[in-house]
Motif scaffolding. Structure first.
Motif, PDB file in Angstrom:
ATOM      1  N   GLY A   7      22.960  61.103  82.444  1.00 14.05           N
ATOM      2  CA  GLY A   7      24.425  60.718  82.182  1.00 14.05           C
ATOM      3  C   GLY A   7      25.325  62.241  82.362  1.00 14.05           C
ATOM      4  O   GLY A   7      26.444  62.097  82.388  1.00 14.05           O
ATOM      5  N   ASP A   8      24.777  63.257  82.450  1.00 16.99           N
ATOM      6  CA  ASP A   8      25.491  64.418  82.893  1.00 16.99           C
ATOM      7  C   ASP A   8      24.626  65.336  83.774  1.00 16.99           C
ATOM      8  O   ASP A   8      23.525  65.019  84.172  1.00 16.99           O
ATOM      9  CB  ASP A   8      25.705  65.381  81.740  1.00 16.99           C
ATOM     10  N   LEU A   9      25.155  66.545  84.272  1.00 18.25           N
ATOM     11  CA  LEU A   9      24.319  67.134  85.475  1.00 18.25           C
ATOM     12  C   LEU A   9      23.293  67.991  84.784  1.00 18.25           C
ATOM     13  O   LEU A   9      22.394  68.314  85.622  1.00 18.25           O
ATOM     14  CB  LEU A   9      25.474  68.148  85.925  1.00 18.25           C
ATOM     15  N   GLU A  10      23.395  68.409  83.547  1.00 18.92           N
ATOM     16  CA  GLU A  10      22.154  69.116  82.752  1.00 18.92           C
ATOM     17  C   GLU A  10      20.947  68.372  83.008  1.00 18.92           C
ATOM     18  O   GLU A  10      20.113  69.093  83.014  1.00 18.92           O
ATOM     19  CB  GLU A  10      22.644  69.320  81.172  1.00 18.92           C
ATOM     20  N   ILE A 340      20.273  66.322  95.704  1.00 15.88           N
ATOM     21  CA  ILE A 340      20.896  66.076  94.524  1.00 15.88           C
ATOM     22  C   ILE A 340      20.727  67.252  93.423  1.00 15.88           C
ATOM     23  O   ILE A 340      21.562  67.502  92.861  1.00 15.88           O
ATOM     24  CB  ILE A 340      20.661  64.499  93.976  1.00 15.88           C
ATOM     25  N   GLN A 341      19.347  67.635  93.252  1.00 10.81           N
ATOM     26  CA  GLN A 341      19.199  68.515  92.221  1.00 10.81           C
ATOM     27  C   GLN A 341      19.908  69.954  92.603  1.00 10.81           C
ATOM     28  O   GLN A 341      20.533  70.439  91.589  1.00 10.81           O
ATOM     29  CB  GLN A 341      17.771  68.949  92.307  1.00 10.81           C
ATOM     30  N   GLU A 342      19.956  70.431  93.832  1.00 12.86           N
ATOM     31  CA  GLU A 342      20.603  71.283  94.388  1.00 12.86           C
ATOM     32  C   GLU A 342      21.990  71.615  94.145  1.00 12.86           C
ATOM     33  O   GLU A 342      22.665  72.301  93.609  1.00 12.86           O
ATOM     34  CB  GLU A 342      20.348  71.994  95.805  1.00 12.86           C
ATOM     35  N   ALA A 343      22.474  70.377  94.258  1.00 15.45           N
ATOM     36  CA  ALA A 343      24.056  70.188  94.222  1.00 15.45           C
ATOM     37  C   ALA A 343      24.559  70.311  92.750  1.00 15.45           C
ATOM     38  O   ALA A 343      25.554  71.122  92.508  1.00 15.45           O
ATOM     39  CB  ALA A 343      24.782  69.041  94.990  1.00 15.45           C
ATOM     40  N   ALA A 344      23.622  69.436  91.825  1.00 12.21           N
ATOM     41  CA  ALA A 344      23.832  69.645  90.607  1.00 12.21           C
ATOM     42  C   ALA A 344      23.784  70.964  90.024  1.00 12.21           C
ATOM     43  O   ALA A 344      24.729  71.487  89.084  1.00 12.21           O
ATOM     44  CB  ALA A 344      23.040  68.605  89.722  1.00 12.21           C
ATOM     45  N   ALA A 347      26.676  73.144  90.957  1.00 14.69           N
ATOM     46  CA  ALA A 347      27.702  72.911  90.236  1.00 14.69           C
ATOM     47  C   ALA A 347      27.923  73.485  88.897  1.00 14.69           C
ATOM     48  O   ALA A 347      28.796  73.836  88.392  1.00 14.69           O
ATOM     49  CB  ALA A 347      28.051  71.360  90.114  1.00 14.69           C
ATOM     50  N   LEU A 348      26.806  73.285  88.256  1.00 17.47           N
ATOM     51  CA  LEU A 348      26.503  73.946  86.936  1.00 17.47           C
ATOM     52  C   LEU A 348      26.904  75.491  86.891  1.00 17.47           C
ATOM     53  O   LEU A 348      27.345  76.140  86.052  1.00 17.47           O
ATOM     54  CB  LEU A 348      25.175  73.687  86.217  1.00 17.47           C
ATOM     55  N   ASP A 349      26.355  75.965  88.001  1.00 18.50           N
ATOM     56  CA  ASP A 349      26.518  77.652  88.477  1.00 18.50           C
ATOM     57  C   ASP A 349      28.045  78.061  88.111  1.00 18.50           C
ATOM     58  O   ASP A 349      28.052  79.077  87.605  1.00 18.50           O
ATOM     59  CB  ASP A 349      25.849  78.021  89.614  1.00 18.50           C
ATOM     60  N   PHE A 350      28.658  77.007  88.669  1.00 18.22           N
ATOM     61  CA  PHE A 350      30.090  77.597  88.665  1.00 18.22           C
ATOM     62  C   PHE A 350      30.938  76.685  87.515  1.00 18.22           C
ATOM     63  O   PHE A 350      32.275  76.648  87.848  1.00 18.22           O
ATOM     64  CB  PHE A 350      30.740  77.287  90.115  1.00 18.22           C
ATOM     65  N   GLY A 351      30.280  76.433  86.768  1.00 23.79           N
ATOM     66  CA  GLY A 351      30.988  75.754  85.411  1.00 23.79           C
ATOM     67  C   GLY A 351      31.886  74.542  85.589  1.00 23.79           C
ATOM     68  O   GLY A 351      32.651  74.018  84.896  1.00 23.79           O
ATOM     69  N   ARG A 352      31.208  73.619  86.778  1.00 27.22           N
ATOM     70  CA  ARG A 352      31.551  72.179  86.933  1.00 27.22           C
ATOM     71  C   ARG A 352      30.901  71.076  86.188  1.00 27.22           C
ATOM     72  O   ARG A 352      29.739  71.477  86.378  1.00 27.22           O
ATOM     73  CB  ARG A 352      32.001  72.063  88.647  1.00 27.22           C
ATOM     74  N   ASP A 353      31.534  70.165  85.975  1.00 29.47           N
ATOM     75  CA  ASP A 353      30.613  68.798  85.438  1.00 29.47           C
ATOM     76  C   ASP A 353      30.642  67.689  86.421  1.00 29.47           C
ATOM     77  O   ASP A 353      30.127  66.767  85.968  1.00 29.47           O
ATOM     78  CB  ASP A 353      31.343  68.444  84.326  1.00 29.47           C
ATOM     79  N   THR A 354      31.122  68.037  87.640  1.00 30.63           N
ATOM     80  CA  THR A 354      30.973  67.027  88.494  1.00 30.63           C
ATOM     81  C   THR A 354      30.556  67.639  89.987  1.00 30.63           C
ATOM     82  O   THR A 354      30.854  69.061  90.332  1.00 30.63           O
ATOM     83  CB  THR A 354      32.016  66.283  88.918  1.00 30.63           C
ATOM     84  N   ILE A 355      29.828  66.937  90.739  1.00 28.43           N
ATOM     85  CA  ILE A 355      29.469  67.557  92.004  1.00 28.43           C
ATOM     86  C   ILE A 355      30.697  67.597  92.986  1.00 28.43           C
ATOM     87  O   ILE A 355      31.255  66.356  93.485  1.00 28.43           O
ATOM     88  CB  ILE A 355      28.218  66.797  92.568  1.00 28.43           C
ATOM     89  N   GLU A 356      31.095  68.575  93.732  1.00 25.92           N
ATOM     90  CA  GLU A 356      32.107  68.878  94.604  1.00 25.92           C
ATOM     91  C   GLU A 356      31.690  68.905  95.695  1.00 25.92           C
ATOM     92  O   GLU A 356      30.586  69.223  96.279  1.00 25.92           O
ATOM     93  CB  GLU A 356      33.068  69.969  93.955  1.00 25.92           C
ATOM     94  N   GLU A 357      32.713  68.975  96.826  1.00 26.19           N
ATOM     95  CA  GLU A 357      32.440  69.225  98.301  1.00 26.19           C
ATOM     96  C   GLU A 357      31.571  70.451  98.345  1.00 26.19           C
ATOM     97  O   GLU A 357      30.452  70.676  99.154  1.00 26.19           O
ATOM     98  CB  GLU A 357      33.515  69.362  99.020  1.00 26.19           C
ATOM     99  N   GLU A 358      31.763  71.658  97.605  1.00 25.10           N
ATOM    100  CA  GLU A 358      31.367  72.982  97.802  1.00 25.10           C
ATOM    101  C   GLU A 358      29.892  72.786  97.436  1.00 25.10           C
ATOM    102  O   GLU A 358      28.877  73.606  97.958  1.00 25.10           O
ATOM    103  CB  GLU A 358      31.984  74.191  97.221  1.00 25.10           C
TER     104      GLU A 358
END
Length: 447
Positions: A7-10, A340-344, A347-358
């Protein structure tokens, strides 16, 4: 390790771990993909086993790494569990797949058969147990047992039990997994007595089959030898070509996973094929059509696979990001999960809670680096295979409208490392992995 919905990126990593869907998780996470694949091998295997109770079916189950063979076999296991005693043996988990010796397969089968007899409370005759004890305490085997402390009391004259022999073969299997020196001992000391071991294995199968009919009403036994498609190419060829007659002497139903590279190797495959009753292939999930257009059916199926494991509608900032991952996976589930794992993680590395384009771009670049390392000079004995030849083959196939390729040694290598993938859309066809096409564009080899 059971799968859990993310339910979350974690929790993405756990939801997309690189393991097949276990039997207990199939209801929640399995998605039927036969119409998109173009074939339904698990259904055919089930019919073959059910409709031929008086035959020992030795089946090759072929397919690319990461295409979902293990999950399909777990589904088959679940479907047949009321009718067959199914022993699913993972070579990757139980043995050392990189340095596998064929003798180890008989050792682990003996272990798992004895363990099954213990767990199902099947009575194995004293006469049979004594015959195995005689083999285990013969001069050659006893010499090995004493050196590696494997006997476990077999030679001490006490009451012999099924569980004692299960432990004995378990020690053999574990020592072979952890000791390269012991693998050599297997060939010098155990191989001369292998025919006796195979006979004992078949006698144990017969004992179990009799007890199954009496005790549980199950019609037969099925052994699944998993991950044989993941062992190194030279050992795979050695196993299925040089030792196939020994491998198929087991008198019960056996499914052997089979590497795609050997399946498409005409000369080698034809020599191997005659030893098996049937061969079934699991094609890739088709995310594009033969003409390069997106397969809407395949895209929708892959979306369902992902949404069964994560809250994709909320965790992807833009639904097109998931669609791009699916298209660039080429239908390889393993690659889609890795992205999907790498994108998540990114995102977590940069404090995001959703997967963005970068984050998608970081995942894309990570997988591209992995595939780039697959296209390199390769030496096999005296033969050098050059990266330039691989690039020429890939470029030609990527530009081809027919999407057909000759099965040369170089093509076998490219199939083995997933640079070339096989699909079925009424007829078999091949294409270059979309990530590899991106690499070809980076090299200005494709428009």
């Amino acid at each position: 390790m059971p799968l859990k919905y993310a339910g979350d990126l974690e929790h993405i990593y756990g939801a997309f771990n690189n393991h097949p869907v276990a039997k207990e998780d199939l209801d929640a996470f399995y998605k039927e993909a036969s119409t998109v694949r173009g074939k339904n091998p698990k259904s055919r295997m089930a019919r073959l086993l059910r409709n031929n109770p008086d035959r020992n079916e030795h089946i090759l189950f072929a397919g690319y790494k990461g295409c979902g063979k293990s999950t399909e076999l777990n589904y088959l296991d679940k479907e047949l569990t009321d009718e067959f005693l199914v022993l699913n043996i993972s070579i990757h988990d139980e043995l050392d797949p990189v340095n596998l010796e064929y003798i180890e397969l008989f050792i682990i089968m003996m272990e798992r058969l004895f363990v099954a007899a213990v767990e199902d409370k099947l009575k194995i005759s004293t006469e049979y147990l004594k015959s195995v004890q005689l083999w285990a305490t013969s001069t050659e085997i006893n010499r090995v047992s004493e050196k590696y402390n494997l006997s476990g009391g077999l030679d001490m004259g006490g009451e012999l039990s099924t569980s004692m022999l299960a432990k004995f073969f378990g020690k053999f299997r574990l020592t072979a997994k952890t000791s390269k020196q012991f693998k050599q001992v297997l060939k010098t000391e155990i191989e001369p007595r292998l025919s006796d071991l195979i006979r004992h294995c078949n006698d144990l199968v017969a004992e179990i089959q009799i007890q199954l009919a009496k005790k549980s009403g199950k019609r037969d036994l099925l052994i699944i030898l998993e991950d044989l498609d993941k062992i190194p190419a030279d050992r795979s060829y050695d196993l299925f070509y040089n030792y196939v007659s020994q491998l198929t002497q087991i008198r019960t139903n056996v499914i052997y996973t089979f590497p795609a590279a050997l399946f498409y190797s005409n000369t080698r495959y034809n020599q191997i094929r005659s030893h098996f009753t049937q061969v079934y292939e699991l094609p890739m999930i088709k995310v594009v059509e033969r003409n390069g257009k997106v397969s809407e059916e395949g895209l929708r199926l892959m979306q369902e696979v992902i949404k069964a494991r994560m809250d994709a509608d909320r965790l992807f900032a833009n639904p097109e990001l998931l669609n791009k991952m699916i298209r660039y996976s080429g239908g390889v589930l393993r690659d889609l999960f890795l992205m999907i794992q790498e994108a998540a993680d990114n995102a977590l590395d940069f404090g995001r809670d959703t997967i963005e384009e970068e984050d998608w771009q970081a995942a894309f670049n990570s997988l591209k680096r992995d595939y780039n390392s697959n296209i390199a000079d390769f030496r096999d004995g005296d033969k050098l295979y050059e990266a330039e030849t691989y690039l020429e083959i890939l470029t030609h196939l990527a530009q081809s409208e027919e999407k057909l390729v000759l099965n040369t040694e170089e093509v076998m290598h490219l199939r083995s490392n997933l640079c070339i993938l096989a699909y079925n859309n009424g007829s078999d066809w091949t294409d270059v992995h979309p990530i590899v096409k991106a690499l070809l564009r980076d090299r200005n080899l494709l428009a």
